[in-house]
Motif scaffolding. Structure first.
Motif, PDB file in Angstrom:
ATOM      1  N   PRO A  31      37.041   3.786  -7.490  1.00 52.26           N
ATOM      2  CA  PRO A  31      36.777   4.739  -6.813  1.00 52.26           C
ATOM      3  C   PRO A  31      37.718   5.504  -7.271  1.00 52.26           C
ATOM      4  N   TYR A  32      37.296   7.166  -7.357  1.00 50.35           N
ATOM      5  CA  TYR A  32      37.996   7.635  -7.952  1.00 50.35           C
ATOM      6  C   TYR A  32      39.055   8.152  -6.967  1.00 50.35           C
ATOM      7  N   SER A  33      39.024   8.054  -6.111  1.00 53.84           N
ATOM      8  CA  SER A  33      40.291   8.277  -4.869  1.00 53.84           C
ATOM      9  C   SER A  33      40.208   7.401  -3.926  1.00 53.84           C
ATOM     10  N   PHE A  34      40.857   7.052  -2.860  1.00 54.52           N
ATOM     11  CA  PHE A  34      41.210   6.484  -1.411  1.00 54.52           C
ATOM     12  C   PHE A  34      41.407   7.782  -0.168  1.00 54.52           C
ATOM     13  N   PRO A  35      40.350   8.175   0.470  1.00 54.31           N
ATOM     14  CA  PRO A  35      40.381   8.692   1.778  1.00 54.31           C
ATOM     15  C   PRO A  35      41.563   7.835   2.719  1.00 54.31           C
ATOM     16  N   VAL A  36      42.634   8.743   2.900  1.00 53.35           N
ATOM     17  CA  VAL A  36      43.594   8.149   4.363  1.00 53.35           C
ATOM     18  C   VAL A  36      43.036   8.796   5.441  1.00 53.35           C
ATOM     19  N   LEU A  37      42.989   7.462   6.414  1.00 53.04           N
ATOM     20  CA  LEU A  37      42.749   7.126   7.531  1.00 53.04           C
ATOM     21  C   LEU A  37      43.621   7.813   8.885  1.00 53.04           C
ATOM     22  N   SER A  38      42.741   7.851   9.364  1.00 55.20           N
ATOM     23  CA  SER A  38      43.636   9.386  10.345  1.00 55.20           C
ATOM     24  C   SER A  38      45.090   8.837  10.837  1.00 55.20           C
ATOM     25  N   LYS A  39      45.879   9.817  11.273  1.00 57.16           N
ATOM     26  CA  LYS A  39      46.353   8.841  12.531  1.00 57.16           C
ATOM     27  C   LYS A  39      46.525   8.661  13.598  1.00 57.16           C
ATOM     28  N   GLU A  40      45.368   9.119  14.033  1.00 59.13           N
ATOM     29  CA  GLU A  40      44.518   8.583  14.942  1.00 59.13           C
ATOM     30  C   GLU A  40      44.037   7.321  15.059  1.00 59.13           C
ATOM     31  N   VAL A  57      36.806   2.256   9.068  1.00 61.66           N
ATOM     32  CA  VAL A  57      37.042   2.020   7.876  1.00 61.66           C
ATOM     33  C   VAL A  57      35.475   2.239   6.324  1.00 61.66           C
ATOM     34  N   ALA A  58      34.943   1.288   6.833  1.00 63.53           N
ATOM     35  CA  ALA A  58      34.008   1.079   5.516  1.00 63.53           C
ATOM     36  C   ALA A  58      33.312   2.569   5.538  1.00 63.53           C
ATOM     37  N   ARG A  59      32.858   3.470   6.843  1.00 67.31           N
ATOM     38  CA  ARG A  59      32.102   5.383   6.581  1.00 67.31           C
ATOM     39  C   ARG A  59      33.761   5.890   6.391  1.00 67.31           C
ATOM     40  N   THR A  60      34.421   5.676   6.071  1.00 69.03           N
ATOM     41  CA  THR A  60      35.589   6.126   5.610  1.00 69.03           C
ATOM     42  C   THR A  60      35.923   6.664   4.029  1.00 69.03           C
ATOM     43  N   PHE A  61      35.755   4.772   3.562  1.00 67.92           N
ATOM     44  CA  PHE A  61      35.786   4.965   2.415  1.00 67.92           C
ATOM     45  C   PHE A  61      34.557   5.036   1.995  1.00 67.92           C
ATOM     46  N   LEU A  62      32.904   4.936   2.265  1.00 70.02           N
ATOM     47  CA  LEU A  62      31.954   5.121   1.311  1.00 70.02           C
ATOM     48  C   LEU A  62      31.252   6.931   1.757  1.00 70.02           C
ATOM     49  N   GLY A  63      32.547   7.121   2.996  1.00 75.24           N
ATOM     50  CA  GLY A  63      31.960   8.831   2.690  1.00 75.24           C
ATOM     51  C   GLY A  63      30.273   9.317   2.459  1.00 75.24           C
ATOM     52  N   GLY A  64      29.600   8.786   3.546  1.00 71.10           N
ATOM     53  CA  GLY A  64      28.736   9.158   3.274  1.00 71.10           C
ATOM     54  C   GLY A  64      27.864   8.716   2.548  1.00 71.10           C
ATOM     55  N   ALA A  65      28.178   7.419   1.806  1.00 68.14           N
ATOM     56  CA  ALA A  65      27.131   7.158   0.525  1.00 68.14           C
ATOM     57  C   ALA A  65      25.912   6.006   1.767  1.00 68.14           C
ATOM     58  N   ILE A  66      25.948   5.850   2.264  1.00 69.12           N
ATOM     59  CA  ILE A  66      25.226   4.743   3.527  1.00 69.12           C
ATOM     60  C   ILE A  66      25.430   5.501   4.653  1.00 69.12           C
ATOM     61  N   SER A  67      24.329   5.538   5.239  1.00 71.07           N
ATOM     62  CA  SER A  67      24.068   6.932   6.746  1.00 71.07           C
ATOM     63  C   SER A  67      24.549   6.009   7.282  1.00 71.07           C
ATOM     64  N   ASP A  68      25.100   6.581   9.041  1.00 70.69           N
ATOM     65  CA  ASP A  68      25.998   6.439  10.086  1.00 70.69           C
ATOM     66  C   ASP A  68      25.493   4.698  10.538  1.00 70.69           C
ATOM     67  N   PRO A  69      23.983   5.176  10.849  1.00 76.90           N
ATOM     68  CA  PRO A  69      23.677   4.449  11.932  1.00 76.90           C
ATOM     69  C   PRO A  69      23.504   2.890  10.950  1.00 76.90           C
ATOM     70  N   ASP A  70      23.082   3.203   9.551  1.00 70.96           N
ATOM     71  CA  ASP A  70      22.120   1.858   8.578  1.00 70.96           C
ATOM     72  C   ASP A  70      24.143   0.739   8.339  1.00 70.96           C
ATOM     73  N   LEU A  71      24.919   1.465   7.993  1.00 72.53           N
ATOM     74  CA  LEU A  71      26.162   1.629   8.306  1.00 72.53           C
ATOM     75  C   LEU A  71      26.828   0.271   8.659  1.00 72.53           C
ATOM     76  N   GLU A  72      26.783   1.564  10.062  1.00 69.90           N
ATOM     77  CA  GLU A  72      26.937   0.338  11.228  1.00 69.90           C
ATOM     78  C   GLU A  72      25.908  -0.783  11.398  1.00 69.90           C
ATOM     79  N   LYS A  73      24.806  -0.897  11.331  1.00 68.42           N
ATOM     80  CA  LYS A  73      23.934  -2.546  11.375  1.00 68.42           C
ATOM     81  C   LYS A  73      24.758  -2.791  10.469  1.00 68.42           C
ATOM     82  N   ILE A  74      24.718  -2.641   8.724  1.00 67.35           N
ATOM     83  CA  ILE A  74      25.320  -3.330   8.009  1.00 67.35           C
ATOM     84  C   ILE A  74      26.492  -4.211   8.530  1.00 67.35           C
TER      85      ILE A  74
END
Length: 435
Positions: A31-40, A57-74
């Motif tokens: 990955p070009y960069s690593f998104p950092v998870l929030s303090k919350e 974690v997956a949602r933050t890392f992928l940044g929309g590459a897979i839609s949230d409903p589909d990613l949650e199912k995976i």
């Protein structure tokens, strides 16, 4: 976006990176960069379920590459098993990663990858061939993860005589869309053959090949999940955290480093190896010296040229000081591994497999000079997968869990081939020119 470790200026989407497996120039995707998870997130992580935490974690890392409903199912379908943190002694915990269908940590990556790949190819008419080299557990996890998945065929390569009997039964008894090749050579030979197949122009023109080894970025993503989950299960999350990782191809440790880059508060990683000590040697002497692998009782770590070292080099800009700032390396002989299995059972009543024993030994060595921390070692396979070795060491019977017992009674289905690309190509092309 992702780049190839051989070309930092290249740009590839997540979908392309997963389906290609390895970059066209032979590099691994980063990955070009690593998104950092929030303090919350970290403040509330202990209140999240394994699946809820992994989805975030997956949602933050992928940044929309897979839609949230589909990613949650995976994520939900991939994580149908637990990864409990078990206290072995004060301040020392085993992260048990063997509660999946093949009783090894590779189940997490393989199940996630299979479902991700099925999602990404859902509208494609062309069949995909997943090509995998395995030193033991990867192959069986990939076989189980992809078994029966429409539009996907799997070809597994494993070194003849260099995996345990139970591992071989798991590799060779499925059939269906799974083809198993018994290679007359070492794991390094199998890995080289896979790389040569990806680089072969004829195969590229006739087959859509991809990889399910830890060289595939979608294998590393779910392996990040259980590092966060281990942190969430700790009694005292304020103490410094150290992970000891049994290491062969270094995908598992690289996934831990990815988690660290996303904000997981880790003080240090321990690269624990058997005699195949390429990375500990690099950390100690400052030189990387790939060489033929040696056979040991922790056979899944018998790797003399770890692929994911390229990712680690990219992560640390090839700076030795940066490696040393977060990673320590230790290596152990078979005799030391056996002694560790005996000692931990005698003192704590906990049964280690040979790979977890190497990780425990590495953690113990580090903690001799570093106290007041949370030490977590990765127990990557159920000891029954190495039943003959563990029973000989402990002089006691190791019960075989149901999933393993079932495969022991099935007939072996494999094709024996010589080391080299020629016979591998014949097998891959035999299923049809346009597949």
């Amino acid at each position: 976006m992702f780049y190839s470790t051989n070309n930092p200026k290249s740009k590839t989407s997540f979908s392309e990176a997963v389906l290609q497996g390895i970059a066209p120039d032979g590099g691994l995707f980063m990955p070009y960069s690593f998104p950092v998870l929030s303090k919350e997130f970290f403040a509330s992580v202990h209140r999240l379920s394994f699946r809820e935490m992994s989805f975030e974690v997956a949602r933050t890392f992928l940044g929309g590459a897979i839609s949230d409903p589909d990613l949650e199912k995976i994520v939900d379908e991939a994580l149908e098993m637990d990864a409990p943190l078990v206290k072995v002694s004060p301040s020392v915990y085993a992260l048990e990663l063997f509660h999946g269908p093949t009783l090894a940590f590779k189940d997490f990556g393989a199940r996630f990858l299979a479902r991700t790949m099925a999602y990404l190819t859902r509208n494609s008419e062309r069949e995909i061939t997943v090509l995998v080299a395995t030193s033991g557990d990867t192959g069986s996890a990939v076989a189980q993860g992809f078994y029966g998945v429409p539009g996907v065929k799997v070809c597994l390569l494993y070194p003849s005589g260099k995996v345990s009997h139970i591992q071989e039964q798991q590799l060779t008894t499925l059939g269906g869309n799974i083809t198993t090749l018994e290679v007359e050579g070492t794991f390094d030979d199998c890995q080289r053959m896979v790389k040569e197949a990806f680089a072969d122009r004829e195969l590229a023109s006739k087959k859509q090949l991809t990889s399910a080894n830890s060289i595939n970025i979608a294998r590393l993503l779910p392996q990040m999940f259980y590092y966060f989950y281990a942190y969430s299960q700790l009694e005292d999350r304020q103490r410094p955290l150290v992970f000891s990782v049994p290491s062969g191809n270094f995908g598992n440790l690289t996934a831990g480093l990815f988690a660290w880059k996303m904000g997981l508060p880790v003080k240090r990683f321990i690269a624990a190896t058997n005699r195949n000590d390429v990375v500990p040697e690099y950390l100690k002497e400052g030189r990387y010296r790939a060489r033929p692998s040696e056979s040991t009782i922790s056979n899944a770590m018998d790797v003399g040229a770890p692929s994911n070292f390229a990712r680690m080099v990219a992560l640390f800009n090839n700076e030795l000081a940066a490696f040393r700032a977060i990673i320590s390396g230790y290596s152990f002989t078979d005799e030391e591994t056996r002694a560790c299995i005996r000692d931990v059972y005698d003192r704590q009543g906990y049964v280690l497999d040979p790979h977890g024993a190497v990780a425990f030994a590495g953690l113990r060595s580090y903690m001799e000079e570093n106290r007041e921390l949370n030490g977590v070692f990765l127990e990557t396979a159920h000891p029954a997968k190495f039943r003959d070795t563990v029973e000989e060491i402990l002089q006691m019977e190791i019960p075989v869990p149901g999933p393993l017992a079932i495969c022991l009674d099935k007939p072996k289905k494999s094709i024996r081939i010589k080391s080299g690309l020629e016979e591998l190509k014949e097998v891959l092309l035999a299923s049809g020119e346009n597949a």
